[in-house]
Design an enzyme around this catalytic site. Sequence first.
Site, PDB file in Angstrom:
ATOM      1  CB  THR A  14     -12.271  32.045 -15.037  1.00 55.89           C
ATOM      2  OG1 THR A  14     -11.239  31.624 -13.559  1.00 55.89           O
ATOM      3  CG2 THR A  14     -11.853  30.954 -15.976  1.00 55.89           C
ATOM      4  N   GLY A  16     -12.274  37.401 -15.093  1.00 55.81           N
ATOM      5  CA  GLY A  16     -11.489  38.717 -15.783  1.00 55.81           C
ATOM      6  C   GLY A  16     -12.306  39.967 -15.943  1.00 55.81           C
ATOM      7  CE1 TYR A 152     -12.515  32.610  -0.551  1.00 56.92           C
ATOM      8  CE2 TYR A 152     -11.106  33.410   1.059  1.00 56.92           C
ATOM      9  CZ  TYR A 152     -11.504  33.566  -0.139  1.00 56.92           C
ATOM     10  OH  TYR A 152     -10.700  34.274  -0.967  1.00 56.92           O
TER      11      TYR A 152
HETATM   12  N1  NAP Z   1      -9.747  40.332  -2.776  1.00 56.27           N
HETATM   13  C1  NAP Z   1      -9.099  39.754  -2.022  1.00 56.27           C
HETATM   14  O1  NAP Z   1      -8.844  40.117  -0.725  1.00 56.27           O
HETATM   15  C2  NAP Z   1      -8.723  38.361  -2.129  1.00 56.27           C
HETATM   16  C3  NAP Z   1      -8.072  37.653  -1.206  1.00 56.27           C
HETATM   17  C4  NAP Z   1      -7.705  36.525  -1.404  1.00 56.27           C
HETATM   18  C5  NAP Z   1      -8.090  35.623  -2.643  1.00 56.27           C
HETATM   19  N2  NAP Z   1      -9.043  36.091  -3.358  1.00 56.27           N
HETATM   20  C6  NAP Z   1      -9.448  35.601  -4.596  1.00 56.27           C
HETATM   21  O2  NAP Z   1      -9.209  36.203  -5.691  1.00 56.27           O
HETATM   22  C7  NAP Z   1     -10.132  35.945  -6.712  1.00 56.27           C
HETATM   23  C8  NAP Z   1     -10.602  37.196  -7.239  1.00 56.27           C
HETATM   24  O3  NAP Z   1     -11.367  37.767  -6.289  1.00 56.27           O
HETATM   25  P1  NAP Z   1     -11.668  39.385  -6.451  1.00 56.27           P
HETATM   26  O4  NAP Z   1     -11.260  40.378  -5.164  1.00 56.27           O
HETATM   27  O5  NAP Z   1     -10.678  39.938  -7.766  1.00 56.27           O
HETATM   28  O6  NAP Z   1     -13.071  39.416  -6.540  1.00 56.27           O
HETATM   29  P2  NAP Z   1     -14.076  40.253  -7.468  1.00 56.27           P
HETATM   30  O7  NAP Z   1     -13.970  41.788  -7.813  1.00 56.27           O
HETATM   31  O8  NAP Z   1     -15.550  40.158  -6.722  1.00 56.27           O
HETATM   32  O9  NAP Z   1     -13.949  39.612  -8.929  1.00 56.27           O
HETATM   33  C9  NAP Z   1     -14.639  38.377  -8.968  1.00 56.27           C
HETATM   34  C10 NAP Z   1     -14.491  37.621 -10.582  1.00 56.27           C
HETATM   35  O10 NAP Z   1     -15.112  36.355 -10.787  1.00 56.27           O
HETATM   36  C11 NAP Z   1     -16.251  36.484 -11.346  1.00 56.27           C
HETATM   37  N3  NAP Z   1     -17.006  35.274 -10.732  1.00 56.27           N
HETATM   38  C12 NAP Z   1     -17.524  35.237  -9.494  1.00 56.27           C
HETATM   39  N4  NAP Z   1     -18.327  34.081  -9.733  1.00 56.27           N
HETATM   40  C13 NAP Z   1     -18.164  33.482 -10.614  1.00 56.27           C
HETATM   41  C14 NAP Z   1     -18.497  32.126 -11.340  1.00 56.27           C
HETATM   42  N5  NAP Z   1     -19.344  31.170 -10.452  1.00 56.27           N
HETATM   43  N6  NAP Z   1     -18.283  32.032 -12.480  1.00 56.27           N
HETATM   44  C15 NAP Z   1     -17.545  32.788 -13.279  1.00 56.27           C
HETATM   45  N7  NAP Z   1     -17.049  33.811 -12.797  1.00 56.27           N
HETATM   46  C16 NAP Z   1     -17.460  34.069 -11.433  1.00 56.27           C
HETATM   47  C17 NAP Z   1     -16.749  37.873 -11.044  1.00 56.27           C
HETATM   48  O11 NAP Z   1     -17.745  38.119 -12.423  1.00 56.27           O
HETATM   49  P3  NAP Z   1     -19.354  37.852 -12.420  1.00 56.27           P
HETATM   50  O12 NAP Z   1     -19.942  38.154 -10.993  1.00 56.27           O
HETATM   51  O13 NAP Z   1     -19.809  38.602 -13.538  1.00 56.27           O
HETATM   52  O14 NAP Z   1     -19.415  36.115 -12.619  1.00 56.27           O
HETATM   53  C18 NAP Z   1     -15.650  38.707 -11.318  1.00 56.27           C
HETATM   54  O15 NAP Z   1     -15.135  38.790 -12.508  1.00 56.27           O
HETATM   55  C19 NAP Z   1     -11.224  35.004  -5.860  1.00 56.27           C
HETATM   56  O16 NAP Z   1     -10.840  33.619  -6.312  1.00 56.27           O
HETATM   57  C20 NAP Z   1     -11.154  35.276  -4.526  1.00 56.27           C
HETATM   58  O17 NAP Z   1     -11.418  34.140  -3.586  1.00 56.27           O
HETATM   59  C21 NAP Z   1      -9.372  37.550  -2.981  1.00 56.27           C
END
Ligand code: NAP
Length: 249
Positions: A14, A16, A152
């Site tokens: 998810t 992805g 968060y």
């Molecule tokens: N980047 C960081 O520094 C960081 C640090 C700690 C944890 N995280 C965690 O890592 C995970 C991925 O983050 P990322 O940095 O890779 O973010 P990202 O690049 O914004 O990617 C987020 C992904 O989740 C999807 N998404 C968001 N809301 C959704 C929903 N309601 N239903 C289905 N898909 C959804 C988005 O696609 P759509 O918008 O098309 O739905 C996208 O594919 C998250 O759980 C985030 O909290 C990130």
Amino acid sequence: MTEGKLDGKVAVITGGSSGIGLATAHVFRQQGAQVVIAGRNESTLVAARDAIGGNTLTVCADVAKPDDLHTLMQTVGECFGRIDVLFANAGMSECPDILDTDEAFFDRLMGVNVKGVFYAFTHAFPWLAKNASVIFTSSVIQQRGRPGDALYGASKAAVRSLARTLAADERVLAQQVRINVVSPGAIRTPLTTAATDNPDVSAWVESQVPMGRWGEADEVARAVLFLASSDASYLTGGEIAVDGGLGQI
Ligand SMILES: NC(=O)c1ccc[n+]([C@@H]2O[C@H](COP(=O)([O-])OP(=O)(O)OC[C@H]3O[C@@H](n4cnc5c(N)ncnc54)[C@H](OP(=O)(O)O)[C@@H]3O)[C@@H](O)[C@H]2O)c1
């Protein structure tokens, strides 16, 4: 051709279509998995599928809607007969000031970050193969107090807790399903663009990280690959922090 660590495995991711989930989809695919990516935006999913290549399947699903997750897992189950790897990774991180946080926002954030992980698991469970691996994305924030990120942080602590409790479930143990958590620190993805693009904010973040830099999505993906593969055959209920030491030192 060398053997892949996920040869023949069916992997659902998810979130992805971007960032950590997309980097993981690339790595899983390179290691021989049949990858299924889910997100809300169809055109982003299609672009991601084209970038990943192969026979990657896309399914439009909002993880905040349990019915969408049911349809996603049902589609994968009927198509491939089983799920070997579930990476419940989709999440959102923006938070208004605590005093401006209304109930609708509270429910939205918890709906994506907590409900979205819980129901991804329960709807996938009937399809999980024996020895399947489940990975949830938490965050370094679940271990730290960071002003501005109360909700968060609470949502990501809930995800960490879910992994411990679900991993202890007797039905999960009977199937020898492993459930673990990856906790990224400050990772350069579209989610963090506002910070990485702002030199002052970016430098401040780097000053907080013992390793002195942002992490890359691929560095998280490689930890997820480890948890997904049989290399992690004796790990369950655990957590790997990929945070340059931010939550550890
Ligand atoms: N980047 C960081 O520094 C960081 C640090 C700690 C944890 N995280 C965690 O890592 C995970 C991925 O983050 P990322 O940095 O890779 O973010 P990202 O690049 O914004 O990617 C987020 C992904 O989740 C999807 N998404 C968001 N809301 C959704 C929903 N309601 N239903 C289905 N898909 C959804 C988005 O696609 P759509 O918008 O098309 O739905 C996208 O594919 C998250 O759980 C985030 O909290 C990130």
